[in-house]
Design a protein around this motif. Structure first.
Motif, PDB file in Angstrom:
ATOM      1  N   ILE A  11       0.296  -1.058  -0.261  1.00 16.94           N
ATOM      2  CA  ILE A  11      -0.326  -0.113   0.204  1.00 16.94           C
ATOM      3  C   ILE A  11       1.046   1.382   0.102  1.00 16.94           C
ATOM      4  O   ILE A  11       0.384   2.287  -1.136  1.00 16.94           O
ATOM      5  CB  ILE A  11      -0.688   0.029   1.205  1.00 16.94           C
ATOM      6  N   SER A  71     -15.388  -2.174  -4.331  1.00 15.19           N
ATOM      7  CA  SER A  71     -14.365  -2.848  -3.945  1.00 15.19           C
ATOM      8  C   SER A  71     -13.281  -1.532  -4.111  1.00 15.19           C
ATOM      9  O   SER A  71     -12.855  -0.875  -4.880  1.00 15.19           O
ATOM     10  CB  SER A  71     -13.685  -3.312  -4.957  1.00 15.19           C
ATOM     11  N   PRO A  72     -12.563  -1.159  -2.569  1.00  8.51           N
ATOM     12  CA  PRO A  72     -11.416   0.238  -2.957  1.00  8.51           C
ATOM     13  C   PRO A  72     -10.252  -0.322  -3.453  1.00  8.51           C
ATOM     14  O   PRO A  72      -9.705   1.017  -4.087  1.00  8.51           O
ATOM     15  CB  PRO A  72     -11.612   0.206  -1.152  1.00  8.51           C
ATOM     16  N   SER A  73      -9.565  -1.823  -3.699  1.00  7.11           N
ATOM     17  CA  SER A  73      -8.403  -1.674  -5.035  1.00  7.11           C
ATOM     18  C   SER A  73      -9.075  -1.442  -5.698  1.00  7.11           C
ATOM     19  O   SER A  73      -8.369  -0.861  -7.249  1.00  7.11           O
ATOM     20  CB  SER A  73      -8.424  -3.340  -4.852  1.00  7.11           C
ATOM     21  N   LYS A 120      -8.362   4.357   3.460  1.00  8.28           N
ATOM     22  CA  LYS A 120      -9.372   3.157   3.344  1.00  8.28           C
ATOM     23  C   LYS A 120      -9.269   2.388   3.334  1.00  8.28           C
ATOM     24  O   LYS A 120      -9.357   1.199   4.723  1.00  8.28           O
ATOM     25  CB  LYS A 120     -10.249   3.921   2.713  1.00  8.28           C
ATOM     26  N   ILE A 121      -7.953   1.786   2.202  1.00  8.33           N
ATOM     27  CA  ILE A 121      -7.638   0.471   2.604  1.00  8.33           C
ATOM     28  C   ILE A 121      -6.551  -0.102   3.894  1.00  8.33           C
ATOM     29  O   ILE A 121      -7.194  -1.023   4.381  1.00  8.33           O
ATOM     30  CB  ILE A 121      -6.861  -0.086   0.947  1.00  8.33           C
ATOM     31  N   ASP A 124      -9.340  -0.377   6.719  1.00  4.92           N
ATOM     32  CA  ASP A 124     -10.047  -2.067   6.148  1.00  4.92           C
ATOM     33  C   ASP A 124      -8.956  -3.437   7.039  1.00  4.92           C
ATOM     34  O   ASP A 124      -9.479  -4.277   7.094  1.00  4.92           O
ATOM     35  CB  ASP A 124     -10.507  -2.446   4.865  1.00  4.92           C
ATOM     36  N   TYR A 125      -7.496  -3.018   6.912  1.00  8.10           N
ATOM     37  CA  TYR A 125      -6.078  -3.506   7.405  1.00  8.10           C
ATOM     38  C   TYR A 125      -6.506  -4.412   8.534  1.00  8.10           C
ATOM     39  O   TYR A 125      -5.788  -5.003   9.702  1.00  8.10           O
ATOM     40  CB  TYR A 125      -4.988  -4.257   6.801  1.00  8.10           C
ATOM     41  N   MET A 178      -1.641  -2.294  -6.753  1.00  8.40           N
ATOM     42  CA  MET A 178      -3.051  -1.940  -5.515  1.00  8.40           C
ATOM     43  C   MET A 178      -3.982  -3.116  -6.037  1.00  8.40           C
ATOM     44  O   MET A 178      -4.001  -3.969  -5.130  1.00  8.40           O
ATOM     45  CB  MET A 178      -3.636  -1.183  -5.413  1.00  8.40           C
ATOM     46  N   ASP A 184      -9.427  -6.857  -0.676  1.00  9.74           N
ATOM     47  CA  ASP A 184     -10.366  -6.284   0.405  1.00  9.74           C
ATOM     48  C   ASP A 184      -9.894  -6.779   1.530  1.00  9.74           C
ATOM     49  O   ASP A 184      -9.963  -8.129   1.750  1.00  9.74           O
ATOM     50  CB  ASP A 184     -12.345  -6.386  -0.111  1.00  9.74           C
ATOM     51  N   GLY A 185      -9.725  -6.026   2.478  1.00  5.79           N
ATOM     52  CA  GLY A 185      -9.602  -6.641   4.141  1.00  5.79           C
ATOM     53  C   GLY A 185     -10.725  -6.919   4.948  1.00  5.79           C
ATOM     54  O   GLY A 185     -11.862  -6.477   5.071  1.00  5.79           O
ATOM     55  N   ARG A 188     -12.976  -4.503   6.486  1.00  5.53           N
ATOM     56  CA  ARG A 188     -14.550  -3.396   5.627  1.00  5.53           C
ATOM     57  C   ARG A 188     -15.806  -3.683   6.078  1.00  5.53           C
ATOM     58  O   ARG A 188     -15.937  -4.909   5.725  1.00  5.53           O
ATOM     59  CB  ARG A 188     -13.722  -3.807   3.764  1.00  5.53           C
TER      60      ARG A 188
END
Length: 285
Positions: A11, A71-73, A120-121, A124-125, A178, A184-185, A188
Motif C-alpha cells: 500500500i 472494492s477500494p482496490s 481507507k484500504i 480495512d486491514y 494495489m 478487500d481487507g 471492511r
C-alpha cells in the motif's frame, strides 16, 4: 494471499507511486511556461487547479460512498489509470492555459481515488495501531509529492517531458500493485445505500469537526509552502550569486524530509495519543 506484514509495504509503495502525479506540473513549471508561452503567474493557477480537483473529487467520492460501495482496490486502480492519462495530456502540443488547467484539475480529481482510498484500504486491514500505519501512508504521499523534483533534477532541456511520462508510469505501476496484490481487507464494511446527507451528519460529531478544521488550516500553509519551495530557492540563488546548488534536488530534500516526520509522528502517537501529537505538529509547523 499476502500477510498483513506485506500488505502495508504494498500500500505504501502504491501510494508513493501514484501521488508522484500531484506536483508533476510544479516540478516542470518553468518548462511549461516556456513551451506553452504562459504567464509567470501560471504556477499559482496550475497548483490550485490540482487542489481544487482533489477537493471536489474527495467530496463527491465521499457523498456517493464510492470506496464503500465498490472494492477500494478497484477504485484505487481505476483512479490511478485515469489520473496517469490526464497527466500525460500535458504533453499535447496544442495545449494552452485553459487546457492545462483542465488536465491538472482532472488529475487532482482522480487523486481523490488514490490518497484517501489508500488510507481507507489500510483501515480495512489494521484495526489497532492505525495511527502508526497511517504515518507511513502520509509519509509516502510526502515523498511522492517531492519525487518529480528528483526527476526534473536529472533531466535537461526538452527532457522535461520525461518527468510526465515517468510519473504516469509510476501511477500505472502503483495501481497495478494495489489491484493485483491487495484484496478487500477483513475489517471492511460495505456501504448499503447512498446517503447524500452524510456530509452534514458527520459534522455534528465535535471530534470529527475539530480534526477536519485542524487539517483544513494546515493544508493552507503546507501546499503553499510546497508549491513555492523551488521559487524561494531560485530567488535565494539570485540574491546570493556566490552560492550554487541544484534547485530541483534541494526542493526534493526540503519537501521529502517531511516523510520522516510523518513516520516518526505515527509512532509517537502510539505513546502520547493522536490529539497531542497533532497539536504539537500543528503548533511547530
Amino acid at each position: 494471499m499476502l500477510t498483513r506484514k506485506i500488505i502495508l509495504p504494498v500500500i505504501v509503495v502504491s501510494q508513493f507511486c501514484c501521488t508522484s502525479l500531484w506536483f508533476a506540473g510544479n516540478g516542470i513549471i518553468d518548462d511549461l511556461v516556456r513551451t506553452f508561452q504562459l504567464e509567470v503567474t501560471a504556477l499559482g493557477h496550475l497548483t490550485i487547479a490540482v487542489q481544487l480537483g482533489f477537493i471536489i473529487g474527495t467530496l463527491l467520492f465521499a457523498i456517493f460512498s464510492i470506496a464503500d460501495r465498490f472494492s477500494p482496490s478497484k477504485v484505487f486502480f481505476t483512479s490511478a489509470i485515469l489520473a496517469a492519462l490526464f497527466n500525460l495530456c500535458i504533453l499535447w502540443e496544442s495545449n494552452n492555459l485553459i487546457t492545462l488547467l483542465l488536465f491538472r484539475f482532472l488529475t487532482g480529481f482522480f487523486l481523490a481515488g488514490i490518497y484517501p482510498v489508500g488510507m481507507k484500504i489500510a483501515a480495512d486491514y489494521y484495526d489497532n495501531g492505525l495511527g502508526k500505519y497511517l504515518g507511513f501512508l502520509v509519509g509516502a504521499l510526502v515523498l511522492g509529492t517531492a519525487f518529480p523534483h528528483v526527476l526534473k533534477g536529472i533531466t535537461t532541456g526538452d527532457q522535461w517531458r520525461y518527468v510526465l511520462m515517468a510519473t504516469s508510469l509510476l501511477s500505472l505501476t502503483g495501481g497495478l500493485l494495489m489491484f493485483s496484490l491487495v484484496k478487500d481487507g477483513p475489517f471492511r464494511k460495505e456501504g448499503s445505500k447512498l446517503q447524500l446527507n452524510a456530509c452534514f451528519q458527520i459534522f455534528k460529531n465535535p471530534d470529527f469537526k475539530a480534526a477536519s478544521f485542524g487539517y483544513f488550516g494546515h493544508m493552507w500553509e503546507l501546499y503553499a509552502f510546497w508549491a513555492f519551495v523551488p521559487i524561494i530557492l531560485k530567488e535565494y540563488l539570485q540574491l546570493h550569486p556566490s552560492i550554487d546548488f541544484n534547485v530541483a534536488h534541494l526542493s526534493f530534500v526540503v519537501i521529502g524530509i517531511g516523510s520522516l516526520s510523518c513516520v516518526a509522528s505515527g509512532y509517537i502517537s502510539q505513546h502520547i495519543g493522536t490529539r497531542r501529537t497533532s497539536f504539537m505538529s500543528l503548533l511547530l509547523s
